[in-house]
Enzyme design. Structure first.
Site, PDB file in Angstrom:
ATOM      1  N   PHE A 101      -3.237   4.096 -90.271  1.00  0.00           N
ATOM      2  CA  PHE A 101      -4.686   3.986 -90.010  1.00  0.00           C
ATOM      3  C   PHE A 101      -5.113   4.699 -88.738  1.00  0.00           C
ATOM      4  O   PHE A 101      -6.280   5.019 -88.564  1.00  0.00           O
ATOM      5  CB  PHE A 101      -5.088   2.493 -89.909  1.00  0.00           C
ATOM      6  CG  PHE A 101      -4.805   1.880 -88.557  1.00  0.00           C
ATOM      7  CD1 PHE A 101      -5.702   2.030 -87.499  1.00  0.00           C
ATOM      8  CD2 PHE A 101      -3.632   1.174 -88.315  1.00  0.00           C
ATOM      9  CE1 PHE A 101      -5.437   1.493 -86.246  1.00  0.00           C
ATOM     10  CE2 PHE A 101      -3.358   0.651 -87.066  1.00  0.00           C
ATOM     11  CZ  PHE A 101      -4.265   0.812 -86.030  1.00  0.00           C
ATOM     12  N   LYS A 136      -1.535   9.415 -99.875  1.00  0.00           N
ATOM     13  CA  LYS A 136      -1.844   7.978 -99.948  1.00  0.00           C
ATOM     14  C   LYS A 136      -2.228   7.562 -98.521  1.00  0.00           C
ATOM     15  O   LYS A 136      -1.387   7.243 -97.689  1.00  0.00           O
ATOM     16  CB  LYS A 136      -0.602   7.221-100.428  1.00  0.00           C
ATOM     17  CG  LYS A 136      -0.850   5.881-101.111  1.00  0.00           C
ATOM     18  CD  LYS A 136      -1.673   4.896-100.324  1.00  0.00           C
ATOM     19  CE  LYS A 136      -0.899   4.176 -99.246  1.00  0.00           C
ATOM     20  NZ  LYS A 136      -1.764   3.334 -98.373  1.00  0.00           N
ATOM     21  N   ARG A 156      -7.189   1.139 -94.687  1.00  0.00           N
ATOM     22  CA  ARG A 156      -8.159   0.590 -93.729  1.00  0.00           C
ATOM     23  C   ARG A 156      -9.266   1.579 -93.383  1.00  0.00           C
ATOM     24  O   ARG A 156     -10.364   1.182 -93.018  1.00  0.00           O
ATOM     25  CB  ARG A 156      -7.441   0.165 -92.453  1.00  0.00           C
ATOM     26  CG  ARG A 156      -6.481  -0.968 -92.722  1.00  0.00           C
ATOM     27  CD  ARG A 156      -5.865  -1.453 -91.455  1.00  0.00           C
ATOM     28  NE  ARG A 156      -4.511  -1.918 -91.714  1.00  0.00           N
ATOM     29  CZ  ARG A 156      -3.581  -2.036 -90.798  1.00  0.00           C
ATOM     30  NH1 ARG A 156      -3.837  -1.722 -89.550  1.00  0.00           N
ATOM     31  NH2 ARG A 156      -2.398  -2.462 -91.108  1.00  0.00           N
ATOM     32  N   CYS A 188       0.467   6.322 -81.386  1.00  0.00           N
ATOM     33  CA  CYS A 188       1.932   6.211 -81.350  1.00  0.00           C
ATOM     34  C   CYS A 188       2.493   6.877 -80.106  1.00  0.00           C
ATOM     35  O   CYS A 188       3.641   6.666 -79.754  1.00  0.00           O
ATOM     36  CB  CYS A 188       2.541   6.843 -82.583  1.00  0.00           C
ATOM     37  SG  CYS A 188       2.279   8.611 -82.603  1.00  0.00           S
ATOM     38  N   GLU A 211       6.181  -3.616 -80.062  1.00  0.00           N
ATOM     39  CA  GLU A 211       5.093  -2.631 -80.046  1.00  0.00           C
ATOM     40  C   GLU A 211       3.783  -3.420 -80.172  1.00  0.00           C
ATOM     41  O   GLU A 211       3.520  -4.031 -81.205  1.00  0.00           O
ATOM     42  CB  GLU A 211       5.221  -1.649 -81.219  1.00  0.00           C
ATOM     43  CG  GLU A 211       4.135  -0.594 -81.180  1.00  0.00           C
ATOM     44  CD  GLU A 211       4.163   0.375 -82.356  1.00  0.00           C
ATOM     45  OE1 GLU A 211       4.493  -0.037 -83.480  1.00  0.00           O
ATOM     46  OE2 GLU A 211       3.820   1.553 -82.144  1.00  0.00           O
TER      47      GLU A 211
HETATM   48  P1  NAD Z   1       1.778   0.603 -91.444  1.00  0.00           P
HETATM   49  O1  NAD Z   1       3.258   0.791 -91.415  1.00  0.00           O
HETATM   50  O2  NAD Z   1       1.256  -0.770 -91.600  1.00  0.00           O
HETATM   51  O3  NAD Z   1       1.129   1.466 -92.655  1.00  0.00           O
HETATM   52  C1  NAD Z   1       1.407   2.827 -92.830  1.00  0.00           C
HETATM   53  C2  NAD Z   1       1.253   3.164 -94.300  1.00  0.00           C
HETATM   54  O4  NAD Z   1       2.207   2.409 -95.059  1.00  0.00           O
HETATM   55  C3  NAD Z   1      -0.117   2.847 -94.873  1.00  0.00           C
HETATM   56  O5  NAD Z   1      -0.508   3.878 -95.752  1.00  0.00           O
HETATM   57  C4  NAD Z   1       0.106   1.532 -95.621  1.00  0.00           C
HETATM   58  O6  NAD Z   1      -0.740   1.383 -96.743  1.00  0.00           O
HETATM   59  C5  NAD Z   1       1.550   1.645 -96.066  1.00  0.00           C
HETATM   60  N1  NAD Z   1       2.217   0.337 -96.127  1.00  0.00           N
HETATM   61  C6  NAD Z   1       1.961  -0.754 -95.347  1.00  0.00           C
HETATM   62  N2  NAD Z   1       2.776  -1.770 -95.708  1.00  0.00           N
HETATM   63  C7  NAD Z   1       3.561  -1.312 -96.710  1.00  0.00           C
HETATM   64  C8  NAD Z   1       4.603  -1.912 -97.493  1.00  0.00           C
HETATM   65  N3  NAD Z   1       5.003  -3.170 -97.293  1.00  0.00           N
HETATM   66  N4  NAD Z   1       5.202  -1.156 -98.435  1.00  0.00           N
HETATM   67  C9  NAD Z   1       4.815   0.112 -98.638  1.00  0.00           C
HETATM   68  N5  NAD Z   1       3.830   0.717 -97.935  1.00  0.00           N
HETATM   69  C10 NAD Z   1       3.209   0.019 -96.981  1.00  0.00           C
HETATM   70  O7  NAD Z   1       1.197   1.297 -90.115  1.00  0.00           O
HETATM   71  P2  NAD Z   1      -0.289   1.265 -89.578  1.00  0.00           P
HETATM   72  O8  NAD Z   1      -0.594  -0.101 -89.057  1.00  0.00           O
HETATM   73  O9  NAD Z   1      -1.229   1.878 -90.546  1.00  0.00           O
HETATM   74  O10 NAD Z   1      -0.168   2.287 -88.346  1.00  0.00           O
HETATM   75  C11 NAD Z   1       0.270   1.920 -87.067  1.00  0.00           C
HETATM   76  C12 NAD Z   1       1.753   2.155 -86.891  1.00  0.00           C
HETATM   77  O11 NAD Z   1       2.050   3.535 -87.139  1.00  0.00           O
HETATM   78  C13 NAD Z   1       2.232   1.902 -85.476  1.00  0.00           C
HETATM   79  O12 NAD Z   1       3.492   1.273 -85.542  1.00  0.00           O
HETATM   80  C14 NAD Z   1       2.352   3.297 -84.870  1.00  0.00           C
HETATM   81  O13 NAD Z   1       3.272   3.415 -83.804  1.00  0.00           O
HETATM   82  C15 NAD Z   1       2.816   4.067 -86.068  1.00  0.00           C
HETATM   83  N6  NAD Z   1       2.552   5.484 -85.905  1.00  0.00           N
HETATM   84  C16 NAD Z   1       3.604   6.296 -85.638  1.00  0.00           C
HETATM   85  C17 NAD Z   1       3.386   7.643 -85.441  1.00  0.00           C
HETATM   86  C18 NAD Z   1       4.521   8.566 -85.124  1.00  0.00           C
HETATM   87  O14 NAD Z   1       4.284   9.755 -85.064  1.00  0.00           O
HETATM   88  N7  NAD Z   1       5.725   8.102 -84.928  1.00  0.00           N
HETATM   89  C19 NAD Z   1       2.091   8.166 -85.521  1.00  0.00           C
HETATM   90  C20 NAD Z   1       1.039   7.295 -85.815  1.00  0.00           C
HETATM   91  C21 NAD Z   1       1.287   5.945 -86.008  1.00  0.00           C
END
Ligand code: NAD
Length: 495
Positions: free
Chosen positions: A149, A173, A177, A281, A380
């Protein structure tokens, strides 16, 4: 209520699963739309549509693909205000941040415009007498990206340009949110002239993600999100024979040595910790204050942070917006409770800020005397909470960073070149800043952390991204010499 469906075959289509999720304006707390959650059948249709379009597109000349990419670049730039408005409306970040996000996405399209160079193969003449060897890079087929998100435009743009440049079909995908900006970007891909159905968007949750992970016609998965989901995506995708790059969460440390320019370091810490409400991130969440830098840093950060204007991201005066959801707001606030209970000094308490209306706002918090056993250090938080850990030496700081589970970005602030070089060489993280707090690599390098911040072996965008989305094909050729042609049935050897 506005309904957000999917994009399949170049058209917006309504969801058919009957399942939806609310989309909110975090600045007001009001629901603004319902987004459809795709069924397995809808994912199947999207993949089949992409596969069909990719067959012809994969053979399109590089010259034509390059022109489409230039078109796409120009169309995204021309629509940057609309993309930014959608980002702020559903994510909450301030407009200047949203425009910055689009600008960083544009860099990746610009890199992909150089696909002719990035995809160029290699040739060895006379590898053996009369035998030539040529390597070319071919598309994988249909690839998919599952995005978080916090950067709803930039992270899709970390993946789409290189994947299309390399000749692939694409399924996006996005996070459920804040889906409106990525939907708009997909429309711009079509407007640029890429074939209908080459890029499809399926909105959804775990059902859609699992359908992509298990689909036999999806060759590769790019994922960005939290560490537990990144691990799951990597394990499941690779078990199903796919290429996977899965970027996880982070806890980024900024080391400040006593000789640093404290004003510069404090400005950097404030923007890197509280920008986008800490939902980056690459946000700095721990200042590792070495020796006498600690007192000076705590007072300089707190003085600057108190002046930050927190408000609706559409107001040009706002410097920080709300958190993404009510649940995130409550979860982040609970960390200030636990930090206080564990013995940290609460220098600034974001729970005390008051805001009008029902938005998901939380003020900025600064916790001093944090230790590595506290949950505020170990977890985190992903919100506007900055911890200060006091250490006696650079070596102590390096050892602490090495023990931390993550290894995304890190930074050092110092005037000492030798100390900076030692840090650069020894620190356990994938992206390092020297007097730069958020060292996000430019689009012609590549992005990826270490340890629990990254699962896979080929990082995202830039040259590594181009490799991820293409595979080598090596052809060995012999043409008989018309003068000496003869049949040789022996085992081939070099001669
Ligand atoms: P998230 O892991 O909750 O969701 C990411 C994606 O996975 C979304 O599209 C979501 O629909 C999907 N998803 C969520 N739960 C799932 C499940 N149980 N099974 C399959 N798919 C699922 O992350 P978020 O809250 O959207 O984003 C924030 C997180 O992303 C933070 O931990 C942040 O550090 C990380 N992030 C990392 C980077 C990087 O470059 N390393 C960059 C941006 C964000």
């Amino acid at each position: 209520m506005k309904q957000i469906g999917h994009i399949i075959g170049g058209n917006q289509v309504a969801g058919t699963s009957g399942l939806t999720k609310g989309v909110f304006n975090p600045a007001t707390g009001a629901q603004t739309a319902e987004v459809a959650l795709a069924s397995v059948a809808e994912v199947d249709t999207a993949v089949a549509t992409s596969k069909k379009a990719q067959r012809a597109y994969g053979e399109m000349s590089i010259a034509r693909r390059t022109r489409l990419m230039f078109n796409f670049r120009n169309i995204v730039e021309a629509n940057q205000d609309e993309i930014a408005a959608r980002l702020t409306a559903e994510h909450g970040k301030v407009i200047s941040d949203s425009l910055g996000e689009v600008a960083r996405g544009l860099e990746n399209i610009e890199f992909a415009c150089g696909m002719a160079e990035a995809l160029k193969g290699s040739h060895s003449e006379n590898a053996s007498t009369g035998i030539d060897v040529t390597t070319v890079r071919r598309p994988l087929g249909v690839v998919a990206a599952i995005t978080p998100f916090n950067f709803p435009a930039m992270i899709p743009l970390w993946t789409i340009p290189n994947a299309l440049a390399a000749g692939n079909g694409f399924i996006l995908k996005p996070s459920e949110r804040d889906p409106s900006a990525p939907m708009f970007i997909a429309e711009l891909v079509h407007e640029a002239g890429f074939p209908d159905g080459l890029l499809n968007v399926v909105n959804g949750d775990k059902v859609a993600v699992d359908a992509l992970l298990e689909h036999p016609d999806v060759a590769a998965i790019s994922f960005v999100g939290s560490t537990p989901i990144a691990k799951y995506i990597y394990a499941t995708g690779t078990a199903n024979g796919k290429r996977v790059q899965a970027l996880g969460g982070a806890k980024n440390h900024m080391v400040v040595l006593p000789d640093a320019d404290i004003g510069m370091a404090a400005d950097a810490a404030v923007s890197a910790a509280y920008g986008s409400a800490g939902e980056r991130c690459m946000a700095i969440s721990v200042v590792v204050a070495v020796g006498s830098s600690a007192d000076a840093m705590v007072s300089a950060i707190s003085e600057r942070t108190e002046k930050l204007v927190i408000g609706d991201g559409t107001d040009p005066a706002s410097e920080m917006g709300p958190l993404i959801t009510r649940e995130a707001q409550e979860r982040v606030a609970s960390y200030i409770d636990s930090g206080e209970k564990d013995g940290a000094t609460v220098v600034l308490d974001g729970r005390k800020n008051s805001f009008d209306g029902d938005g998901f706002f939380l003020g900025c918090s600064l916790l001093d005397n944090v230790t590595v056993d506290m949950s505020v250090y170990k977890d985190e938080i992903f919100g506007p909470v900055l911890s200060v850990v006091r250490v006696d030496s650079l070596d102590e700081g390096l050892a602490m960073i090495e023990k931390n589970a993550w290894g995304n970005g890190t930074a050092i602030f110092t005037r000492d070149g030798g100390a900076a070089r030692k840090f650069q060489n020894e620190v356990e993280a994938g992206m390092v800043g020297i007097n730069v707090p958020v060292p996000v690599p430019v689009g012609y390098h590549s992005f990826g952390g270490w340890n629990d911040s990254f699962f896979g072996d080929t990082t995202m965008y830039g040259p590594e991204g181009m490799r991820f989305y293409s595979r080598p094909k090596v052809t060995t050729t012999r043409w008989p010499d018309p003068a000496t042609s003869s049949v040789d049935l022996g085992f081939p050897t070099l001669s």
